[in-house]
Scaffold this motif. Structure first.
Motif, PDB file in Angstrom:
ATOM      1  N   TYR A 174      -5.612  -0.763  -5.578  1.00 21.78           N
ATOM      2  CA  TYR A 174      -4.625  -1.791  -5.268  1.00 21.78           C
ATOM      3  C   TYR A 174      -5.176  -2.925  -3.501  1.00 21.78           C
ATOM      4  O   TYR A 174      -4.733  -3.759  -4.084  1.00 21.78           O
ATOM      5  CB  TYR A 174      -3.253  -0.715  -4.278  1.00 21.78           C
ATOM      6  CG  TYR A 174      -1.888  -2.464  -3.842  1.00 21.78           C
ATOM      7  CD1 TYR A 174      -1.418  -3.404  -5.139  1.00 21.78           C
ATOM      8  CD2 TYR A 174      -1.719  -2.074  -2.540  1.00 21.78           C
ATOM      9  CE1 TYR A 174      -0.910  -4.532  -3.748  1.00 21.78           C
ATOM     10  CE2 TYR A 174      -0.903  -3.056  -2.075  1.00 21.78           C
ATOM     11  CZ  TYR A 174      -0.389  -4.116  -3.260  1.00 21.78           C
ATOM     12  OH  TYR A 174       0.283  -5.715  -2.082  1.00 21.78           O
ATOM     13  N   ASP A 205      -4.032   8.475  -3.044  1.00 22.35           N
ATOM     14  CA  ASP A 205      -4.456   7.588  -2.168  1.00 22.35           C
ATOM     15  C   ASP A 205      -5.848   6.998  -2.626  1.00 22.35           C
ATOM     16  O   ASP A 205      -6.214   5.723  -1.900  1.00 22.35           O
ATOM     17  CB  ASP A 205      -5.861   9.798  -1.272  1.00 22.35           C
ATOM     18  CG  ASP A 205      -5.217   9.792  -0.466  1.00 22.35           C
ATOM     19  OD1 ASP A 205      -3.861   9.371   0.407  1.00 22.35           O
ATOM     20  OD2 ASP A 205      -5.763  11.126  -0.554  1.00 22.35           O
ATOM     21  N   GLY A 233      -4.005   3.512  -3.822  1.00 27.86           N
ATOM     22  CA  GLY A 233      -3.517   2.645  -2.281  1.00 27.86           C
ATOM     23  C   GLY A 233      -4.958   2.281  -2.286  1.00 27.86           C
ATOM     24  O   GLY A 233      -4.951   0.619  -1.662  1.00 27.86           O
ATOM     25  N   ARG A 288       1.778   4.642  -2.952  1.00 33.05           N
ATOM     26  CA  ARG A 288       1.327   5.622  -2.823  1.00 33.05           C
ATOM     27  C   ARG A 288       2.583   6.212  -2.910  1.00 33.05           C
ATOM     28  O   ARG A 288       2.387   6.913  -4.009  1.00 33.05           O
ATOM     29  CB  ARG A 288       0.760   5.813  -1.274  1.00 33.05           C
ATOM     30  CG  ARG A 288      -0.150   5.463  -1.057  1.00 33.05           C
ATOM     31  CD  ARG A 288      -0.255   5.623   1.016  1.00 33.05           C
ATOM     32  NE  ARG A 288      -0.499   6.625   1.018  1.00 33.05           N
ATOM     33  CZ  ARG A 288      -1.369   8.163   0.749  1.00 33.05           C
ATOM     34  NH1 ARG A 288      -2.777   7.550   0.482  1.00 33.05           N
ATOM     35  NH2 ARG A 288      -1.229   9.027   1.017  1.00 33.05           N
ATOM     36  N   VAL A 308       0.930  -1.144   0.060  1.00 37.25           N
ATOM     37  CA  VAL A 308      -0.025   0.063   0.202  1.00 37.25           C
ATOM     38  C   VAL A 308       0.690   1.210  -0.250  1.00 37.25           C
ATOM     39  O   VAL A 308       0.645   1.839  -0.863  1.00 37.25           O
ATOM     40  CB  VAL A 308      -0.978   0.027   1.236  1.00 37.25           C
ATOM     41  CG1 VAL A 308      -1.445   1.104   1.510  1.00 37.25           C
ATOM     42  CG2 VAL A 308      -2.046  -1.114   0.980  1.00 37.25           C
ATOM     43  N   PRO A 309       2.171   1.475   1.052  1.00 32.66           N
ATOM     44  CA  PRO A 309       2.988   2.921   1.086  1.00 32.66           C
ATOM     45  C   PRO A 309       3.236   2.446  -0.200  1.00 32.66           C
ATOM     46  O   PRO A 309       3.453   4.125  -0.882  1.00 32.66           O
ATOM     47  CB  PRO A 309       3.500   2.340   2.091  1.00 32.66           C
ATOM     48  CG  PRO A 309       3.864   1.430   2.701  1.00 32.66           C
ATOM     49  CD  PRO A 309       1.951   0.520   1.965  1.00 32.66           C
TER      50      PRO A 309
END
Length: 495
Positions: free
Chosen positions: A120, A114, A117, A94, A90-91
């Motif tokens: 995904y 945003d 993330g 981003r 996730v990060p």
């Protein structure tokens, strides 16, 4: 969400011996400082007793999960590990979005990060993979993302390190690394910034050559050294009997390549779904080149298991597709078509996630197993610890931690206990008649029925009499290939 879906699949008895039970046995072996052996895999396919999964697929990174079993010796630890590994992405996604929208206004870049993330994390490939249990793709997803992000950041040393790690996930990942090296080298060559250009080209060329070289060494030397039979995993018979013949076919009759890739038509549906759920945005980025080897493996394969879009195979593609889509949108931001395409991609991806089971964890009824599966679980509790068991594929993961379990199939193995359903077809049987004949055979040759509830039959061996067709793989066993049922691969959405 991925952990909830995986845990729900465990509770509802959707996860099976193939593949969660196999990985559970392998990682448990690592936890005991042994080579990763899986009786579920080796006995069913008639491999010798000393066969290890390193001869099946090159997946040494699985050993990193061994410490989990020192804390929680349970197959569900793998479901948790996979969800956590997916969450690592996730990060990273981003950051990828911020790279792709570096030229946009800060508010636009933040919004893109945003949405990316969230998109995904709720991606249908990850949901499908979680639904079906655990696979080595758990490592491939975050490592691929980290490799791509470092490449976009022009951190070539970090990109190379993650590319090396990706080669340790599975034997074909070196082809992805090779394609990444090509993209990296071309981009570095075209980079207007003088600093790092030469390094980028050098790293890219090294990966372009090194990735396929690793594949050649692993497939040509390591896997055979670990017991992989010659030609056992060759699934491209329409191109030739082996790699040499296939290459000759491609060079002399290239039209055969297209014919094989797009027939039967389910392959076309597979490709349309994979690209269409992101509004075909990945086609606008050279990063899509990384997906070509993985797509070719499936589209050129004559194994129908590779064609549906409900298994874990698409999760290997997800980091590549999403990054390529973001790169395309990054170039289009501020344009009318860019906004429309981004809205379309979000809409289509969300719809695909709903099809993949996004809403299942919120349905209380979907946490309950069907009556026949519930009966299987209750019958499994009657089997004593340490017993030898031939188990229905559906219940096998419930027995791996405390019994010596293999898959019940058409070949009797002489186990102390046999647990099988007779009211619903289960892998690897082709029909219910086969399952019922298997039970009848055992009842006539030394077994007695202990329980029969909702079609789940539990047998116990009480007399040591010869069983017709009984075979236990020995040191000289010849591995047999799986016979795929005729209905597999006809519908790309059929689980």
């Amino acid at each position: 969400m991925c952990f909830a879906l995986g845990l729900q699949s465990w509770t509802a008895l959707r996860v099976t011996g193939f593949d969660l039970g196999i990985f559970d046995q392998a990682v448990r072996a690592y936890a005991h400082f042994e080579l990763p052996r899986s009786p579920i895999k080796s006995v069913h396919h008639e491999f010798p007793p000393d066969f290890t999964l390193l001869g099946d697929h090159f997946t040494p990174l699985l050993a990193l999960l061994a410490p989990l079993y020192w804390v929680w010796d349970d197959p569900r630890s793998l479901i948790l590990a996979q969800a956590l590994l997916f969450a690592v992405g996730v990060p990273v996604v981003r950051r990828i979005a911020r790279h792709c929208f570096a030229g946009a206004a800060p508010a636009v870049a933040r919004r893109a990060a945003d949405v990316s993330g969230l998109g995904y994390a709720l991606g249908w490939p990850l949901l499908n993979s979680s639904y079906t249990g655990f696979h080595e793709v758990a490592f491939a997803v975050p490592i691929t993302l980290l490799m791509l992000e470092r490449g976009l950041a022009r951190r070539y040393g970090g990109a190379a390190l993650w590319a090396v790690a990706l080669c340790l996930v599975k034997e074909d990942m070196g082809l992805v690394v090779g394609a990444f090296g090509l993209v990296l080298a071309v981009r570095a060559h075209r980079d207007r910034r003088a600093s790092g250009r030469a390094v980028g080209r050098a790293v890219g060329i090294a990966l372009l050559l090194g990735g396929p070289l690793v594949v050649g060494l692993v497939v040509g030397w390591f896997l055979p050294a670990m017991g992989s039979p010659p030609g056992y995993y060759w699934s491209y018979g329409r191109l030739g009997a082996d790699g040499g013949e296939a290459l000759l076919t491609v060079l002399t009759e290239p039209w055969v390549l297209a014919e094989v890739a797009f027939t039967p038509s389910v392959k076309v549906l597979m490709l349309a779904w994979i690209l269409g759920t992101l509004a075909f945005l990945p086609l606008g980025s050279p990063t899509l080149l990384l997906a070509v080897p993985l797509l070719a493996e499936r589209m050129l394969s004559d194994n129908p298991n590779h064609w549906p879009v409900v298994n874990h195979y698409d999760a290997f593609l997800w980091p590549i597709l999403l990054t390529a889509a973001l790169e395309t949108l990054g170039r289009l931001h501020g344009r009318k078509w860019g906004v429309r395409l981004s809205v379309g991609a979000v809409t289509l991806s969300t719809a695909a996630a709903l099809v993949a089971g996004l809403g299942l964890p919120f349905n209380p009824g979907s946490w309950q197993p069907r009556p026949d599966k519930r009966a299987l679980a209750r019958a499994a509790e009657l089997i004593p610890d340490g017993a030898t068991v031939e188990a229905d594929n559906t219940v096998a993961p419930r027995l791996t931690s405390r019994t010596h379990v293999v898959l019940v199939d058409a070949t009797p193995r002489g186990a102390d206990w046999v647990l099988l359903r007779v009211n619903d077809r289960t892998f690897p049987f082709a029909s219910l008649d086969e399952q019922r004949r298997r039970i009848d055979l055992l009842l006539d040759h030394g077994y007695e029925q202990v329980r029969n509830e909702d079609g789940a039959v539990l047998l116990h061996r009480v007399r040591n009499v010869p069983i017709p067709g009984m075979r236990v793989p020995g040191p000289d066993s010849t591995p047999v290939r799986e016979q795929v049922p005729s209905d597999v691969g006809r519908n790309p959405f059929l689980r």
